[in-house]
Write an enzyme that holds these catalytic residues in place. Structure first.
Site, PDB file in Angstrom:
ATOM      1  N   LEU A  94       0.814  -1.213   0.000  1.00  0.00           N
ATOM      2  CA  LEU A  94       0.000   0.000   0.000  1.00  0.00           C
ATOM      3  C   LEU A  94       0.849   1.266   0.000  1.00  0.00           C
ATOM      4  O   LEU A  94       0.315   2.368  -0.150  1.00  0.00           O
ATOM      5  CB  LEU A  94      -0.959   0.001   1.192  1.00  0.00           C
ATOM      6  CG  LEU A  94      -2.032  -1.101   1.179  1.00  0.00           C
ATOM      7  CD1 LEU A  94      -2.918  -0.999   2.413  1.00  0.00           C
ATOM      8  CD2 LEU A  94      -2.870  -1.034  -0.087  1.00  0.00           C
ATOM      9  N   ASP A 126       0.578  -9.713  -4.586  1.00  0.00           N
ATOM     10  CA  ASP A 126       1.826  -8.940  -4.593  1.00  0.00           C
ATOM     11  C   ASP A 126       1.604  -7.623  -5.338  1.00  0.00           C
ATOM     12  O   ASP A 126       2.446  -7.177  -6.123  1.00  0.00           O
ATOM     13  CB  ASP A 126       2.982  -9.738  -5.205  1.00  0.00           C
ATOM     14  CG  ASP A 126       4.345  -9.077  -4.948  1.00  0.00           C
ATOM     15  OD1 ASP A 126       4.398  -8.119  -4.159  1.00  0.00           O
ATOM     16  OD2 ASP A 126       5.344  -9.522  -5.544  1.00  0.00           O
ATOM     17  N   ASN A 182       7.448  -2.767   3.708  1.00  0.00           N
ATOM     18  CA  ASN A 182       8.505  -1.964   3.077  1.00  0.00           C
ATOM     19  C   ASN A 182       8.024  -0.568   2.727  1.00  0.00           C
ATOM     20  O   ASN A 182       8.001  -0.138   1.578  1.00  0.00           O
ATOM     21  CB  ASN A 182       9.098  -2.675   1.861  1.00  0.00           C
ATOM     22  CG  ASN A 182       8.071  -3.021   0.792  1.00  0.00           C
ATOM     23  OD1 ASN A 182       6.871  -3.047   1.055  1.00  0.00           O
ATOM     24  ND2 ASN A 182       8.543  -3.278  -0.415  1.00  0.00           N
TER      25      ASN A 182
END
Length: 428
Positions: free
Chosen positions: A59, A303, A90
């Site tokens: 996101l 993903d 991340n």
């Protein structure tokens, strides 16, 4: 909240039934249902599934709001039929503390389009050197139970062992991005004949398989839960199959693009096809489909990796790796798994809702379409076929490998606890 009566829906692809939603719950499932004052949705033979759950979503917020925000990402999720997503760590700053995961969790609560479950980093700063605050993140308001350095591999075996031991104390799971970094230095695509012909740095299958082999043995030694992110090779399938035959507590996911696309697409040098792990061979694609069908691979995860225009509209070597996937995932699964006869819709519900919710501990999601259950639902027009137009995406980014490609199926409605987030294909 008003009542909603869904008429004639093929629940999990079965015979048409009516489903009555009353408030946040499913009140009844059957034929000939009626309810005074209810809003009636004519499903017309569309397939009704439990709301989809994505165990692997990027996101980008905080820090890379030029790519995606929690709001735009959850709008994309609702458009794709998802009612819960797990947000990877991340971000900038990295989600390696209770404070950051709580920020992401609160942004998800505010967005309202789907539930957001933050994934905590395994190591501080994703640097692979020191364990992050795993216990504090689990004990926070976000109640983190999945931890991953996705985007980077936890390549230090000692750190990986300690992480597995730590999460075992509270039933958590470590989700590994399987990529031996020394074997992929300068890699641009799958290593093989095509990479040699194109002169691009090769990304060998063994870089993924060696980490998976190590980690299933570590998980067995520790007696902890391990999840393998975006599995992409036939060899990886065989390792997971072997591990499960030994009773090792390992689960695995495959991404829609690895079920459909091959390394041959890279011949176009279109950076839309640049992804981590890379697109593999036709043999790998067949193995992944078969493994998803027989349960060796447990789930489909998107993903979803949004990037701004400038990070993809450039030469191949400089382009970022990743594809958006929330809004096309179910269509790709319909084409590759349902229309090929490998899965029926009940099995799709298992791979894209029931099992990812169980792995991630997303309570209230991945539940049966039955009276008394939360009304987290998605309605799919499986007869629809149309070309993918990224200009119509709800995601802030447009980096899709499917632009202009005809795909089957279209999500027309999504309900989150009885509230419509998508109606007639339009976000509410």
């Amino acid at each position: 909240m008003s009542k909603i009566l869904i008429r004639g829906a093929k629940v999990l692809g079965g015979e048409p039934q009516d489903v009555l939603i009353d408030g946040e719950l499913i009140a009844a499932v059957g034929t000939g249902l009626s309810a005074e004052g209810a809003e009636v949705i004519d499903a017309g033979g569309k397939v009704l599934l439990p709301g989809l759950v994505d165990l692997h979503t990027h996101l980008r917020e905080p820090g890379r709001e030029d790519s995606e925000t929690v709001l735009t990402g959850t709008r994309a999720a609702a458009s794709g039929g998802f009612t819960a997503v797990f947000a990877m760590a991340n971000t900038f700053p990295v989600a390696d503390t209770a404070g950051v995961v709580e920020q992401v969790w609160r942004l998800g609560k505010e967005s309202g389009y789907c539930d957001v479950r933050p994934i905590g980093a395994v190591t501080v700063g994703l640097e692979g050197k020191k364990l992050a605050e795993l216990g504090a993140m689990h004990d926070s308001a976000a109640e983190v139970s999945v931890f991953s350095d996705d985007g980077k591999c936890v390549d230090d075996a000692v750190i990986m062992r300690r992480a597995l031991e730590y999460v075992k104390a509270f039933g958590g799971v470590v989700a590994q991005h399987a990529q031996e970094p020394r074997l992929t230095e300068g890699a641009q695509m799958n290593e093989g004949v095509v990479s040699a012909e194109l002169g691009l740095g090769g990304w060998p299958a063994v870089a993924e398989e060696s980490i998976i082999a190590r980690d299933v043995l570590l998980a067995e030694h520790v007696g902890s839960r391990l999840h393998i992110c975006h599995l992409s090779t036939a060899g990886s399938v065989e390792i997971i199959r072997w591990a499960k035959s030994r009773g090792i507590d390992v689960t695995a996911e495959v991404c829609p693009h690895h079920l459909l696309l091959t390394e041959e697409m890279v011949r176009t040098y279109n950076p839309a096809y640049k992804v981590n792990p890379p697109l593999r061979t036709e043999r790998d694609v067949r193995a992944l489909r078969e493994a998803l069908a027989d349960g060796t691979i447990d789930i489909v995860a998107t993903d979803h990796a949004p990037h701004p225009h400038e990070d993809k509209d450039c030469e191949w070597a400089a382009a970022a790796m990743g594809m958006v996937g929330l809004e096309t995932a179910l269509s790709v699964v319909q084409e590759t798994m349902v229309e090929t006869g490998l899965l029926d819709w009940a099995a799709v519900a298992d791979r894209m809702s029931f099992t990812p919710a169980r792995i991630g501990g997303a309570t209230g999601h991945g539940r049966p379409v039955a009276a008394g259950e939360p009304a987290n639902l998605t309605l799919v027009d499986t007869a629809y076929r149309g070309q993918v137009d990224p200009a119509r995406f709800a995601s802030r980014s447009r980096n899709t490998p499917y632009e202009g490609r005809e795909l089957p199926g279209r999500v027309t409605h999504t309900w989150l606890r009885g509230k419509a987030t998508l109606m007639d294909g339009k976000l509410t």
